[in-house]
Each structure stands twice: as structure tokens, then as C-alpha cells.
Design a protein around this motif. Structure first.
Motif, PDB file in Angstrom:
ATOM      1  N   TYR A  98      -5.461   1.357   7.679  1.00 35.06           N
ATOM      2  CA  TYR A  98      -5.050   2.492   8.528  1.00 35.06           C
ATOM      3  C   TYR A  98      -5.956   2.396   9.847  1.00 35.06           C
ATOM      4  O   TYR A  98      -5.747   2.233  10.946  1.00 35.06           O
ATOM      5  N   VAL A 153       0.762  -1.238   0.246  1.00 40.24           N
ATOM      6  CA  VAL A 153       0.008  -0.053  -0.054  1.00 40.24           C
ATOM      7  C   VAL A 153       0.825   1.434  -0.012  1.00 40.24           C
ATOM      8  O   VAL A 153       0.456   2.263  -0.368  1.00 40.24           O
ATOM      9  N   LEU A 154       2.106   1.265   0.500  1.00 44.45           N
ATOM     10  CA  LEU A 154       2.890   2.452   0.475  1.00 44.45           C
ATOM     11  C   LEU A 154       3.204   2.827  -1.139  1.00 44.45           C
ATOM     12  O   LEU A 154       3.742   4.064  -1.429  1.00 44.45           O
ATOM     13  N   LEU A 183       0.927   5.150  -1.891  1.00 42.07           N
ATOM     14  CA  LEU A 183       1.077   6.615  -1.435  1.00 42.07           C
ATOM     15  C   LEU A 183       2.250   7.292  -1.965  1.00 42.07           C
ATOM     16  O   LEU A 183       2.692   8.428  -1.265  1.00 42.07           O
ATOM     17  N   TYR A 189      -8.478   1.894   0.262  1.00 45.99           N
ATOM     18  CA  TYR A 189      -8.245   0.816   0.813  1.00 45.99           C
ATOM     19  C   TYR A 189      -7.104   0.841   1.938  1.00 45.99           C
ATOM     20  O   TYR A 189      -7.242   0.518   3.084  1.00 45.99           O
ATOM     21  N   VAL A 190      -6.105   1.886   1.417  1.00 43.09           N
ATOM     22  CA  VAL A 190      -5.104   2.331   2.613  1.00 43.09           C
ATOM     23  C   VAL A 190      -5.793   2.952   3.685  1.00 43.09           C
ATOM     24  O   VAL A 190      -5.583   2.670   4.928  1.00 43.09           O
ATOM     25  N   GLN A 191      -7.018   3.778   3.600  1.00 39.71           N
ATOM     26  CA  GLN A 191      -7.614   4.145   4.785  1.00 39.71           C
ATOM     27  C   GLN A 191      -8.135   3.074   5.517  1.00 39.71           C
ATOM     28  O   GLN A 191      -8.226   3.382   6.852  1.00 39.71           O
ATOM     29  N   LEU A 213      -6.643   3.999  -2.677  1.00 40.55           N
ATOM     30  CA  LEU A 213      -6.327   4.981  -1.384  1.00 40.55           C
ATOM     31  C   LEU A 213      -7.407   4.672  -0.642  1.00 40.55           C
ATOM     32  O   LEU A 213      -7.223   4.804   0.892  1.00 40.55           O
TER      33      LEU A 213
END
Length: 226
Positions: free
Chosen positions: A122, A71-72, A75, A117-119, A115
Motif C-alpha cells: 500500500y 494480497v487481496l 484481506l 506486507y500488504v501495508q 498483513l
């Protein structure tokens, strides 16, 4: 996760997607090393594990068929922060990280979905930190089993007590006692290397509010956890 892509976004990734088997403890990302590939799991479960010296490791994230590794890259970074490896073997699709970065630059809809999914990841990590600090071990174990149950087909979770002790950041004897407690209530059946979920609703009650917030966030942003 790939099934949630629209046809145009999937077409950007498809030429370099490779179907692969993901054996137990296969390293998908190594801490402080470049991210070479991103994995989209179709079966099995991967753990994101934070490490301290002297073997003080603990799981900070769980990835199954609902998500992806790397996932980075979404970002804009190219170096892994933690180890990510398979805790339950399975299969999935491998994509070069460079190919994902290129596709993200070409599609705003692809970037928007990933993004989100990244949330959700987190949110999961944040609640894991809260639960590890404030919940009792049986509550933490019940939550973790529900999270695994969300990501496997059927009611069986193939896992050893030793591996669970790493995932929960506790000593193995404590895990054994917590498993025996849940089994004594008729919520699970434990055998060597396997736990069978017998009463999901009962496990949910044991979590005492520790489960469902990140899952609700995933459903709000992306859809039902599949």
C-alpha cells in the motif's frame, strides 16, 4: 517472503507449495477475475498494472522476492483488482488461494506477517501515485530502476524500452530520452533489452527524494528488503 515464516507457519503452506517457472509476461492475476493462486517469487519481478480503456496502462506496484501476489486474499477477498504479470522472468512457488485462506484462518502469526506486507505494498502504491504526478521522468525512471535493482541478483535489469513505457505510463520516445540522459551521466549502461546499473548512489540522487520511503517502511515492518 517464505524464508521469513516461522517453521510452524511454513508447515501450514508447504504441502501445497509447488515450485514453478515464471516466464516473461506470464499472467499471475487478471483484473476482475477470481484469484486462483498466490505466487511467492524467488527470482524475477512481477508488475501490478492498472488499466484504462485505449491501452492507458501503468504500473502501480512491483513485486519481487521480498513479497507475494494475491494480497487481496489476505484481506479476505477472492477477486483480483488489477492485472499482475511477470515483467522479468524467474521462478517461485505457487499456492492455491484457498489453501492460503485456510492457513490464515489457522495462524495469527501468519496473518500478522502477511498483513504487514500488504501495508508495505500500500505504501509503495501510494508513493508511486505521488511520484507519477509530481516527479520528472528522469527521477521516476531512476526510482524505478532502483526498485528493480533491489529485486534482482547483480546489476543487470532485463527490460525493453517498450515495456518500460508501460511501467512508467509514458510514451516510448520519452523513456528513450530519459535513458539516454541517465546513461550520459554515467549512471547506467543501456543495450538492447538490458540496463546495467553502474552508479546506484548517483541514481539515488537523481530521484530527488522519490525513492526510499516505501523501502524504509518495508524494513520497519518486516526487515531489510532482500
Amino acid at each position: 517472503m517464505l524464508r521469513r515464516l516461522n517453521p510452524a507457519d511454513l508447515a501450514l503452506l508447504e504441502p501445497q507449495l509447488e515450485h514453478v517457472q515464471l516466464p516473461l509476461r506470464m499472467m499471475l492475476e487478471s483484473a476482475k477475475a477470481p484469484i486462483e493462486h498466490v505466487y511467492f517469487l524467488e527470482t524475477g519481478i512481477a508488475s501490478i498494472v492498472a488499466k484504462l480503456p485505449k491501452g492507458r496502462d501503468t504500473e502501480v506496484g512491483l513485486i519481487g522476492r521480498e513479497g507475494m501476489t494475491g494480497v487481496l486474499v489476505v484481506l479476505g477477498d477472492s477477486q483480483a483488482l488489477h492485472d499482475t504479470y511477470m515483467q522479468i522472468p524467474g521462478s517461485g512457488f505457487r499456492l492455491p488461494a484457498a489453501a492460503l485462506a485456510t492457513a490464515l484462518s489457522e495462524s495469527t502469526t501468519l496473518r500478522a506477517l502477511f498483513l504487514k506486507y500488504v501495508q508495505t505494498l500500500y505504501a509503495q502504491a501510494g508513493y508511486t501515485a505521488l511520484v507519477n504526478a509530481r516527479s520528472k521522468l528522469d527521477e521516476r525512471l531512476a526510482r524505478w530502476l532502483l526498485m528493480c535493482h533491489d529485486r534482482v541478483s547483480g546489476d543487470s535489469v532485463t527490460i525493453t524500452h517498450e515495456f518500460m513505457s508501460v511501467m512508467l505510463g509514458v510514451r516510448r520516445p520519452g523513456v528513450t530520452i530519459a535513458i539516454q540522459e541517465l546513461e550520459g551521466r554515467g549512471l547506467i549502461r543501456a543495450t538492447r533489452g538490458e540496463i546495467v546499473i553502474r552508479d546506484r548512489a548517483g541514481l539515488f540522487l537523481v530521484t530527488d527524494g522519490a525513492y526510499s520511503e516505501p523501502e524504509g517502511e518495508y524494513e520497519r515492518l518486516i526487515g531489510r528488503l532482500a
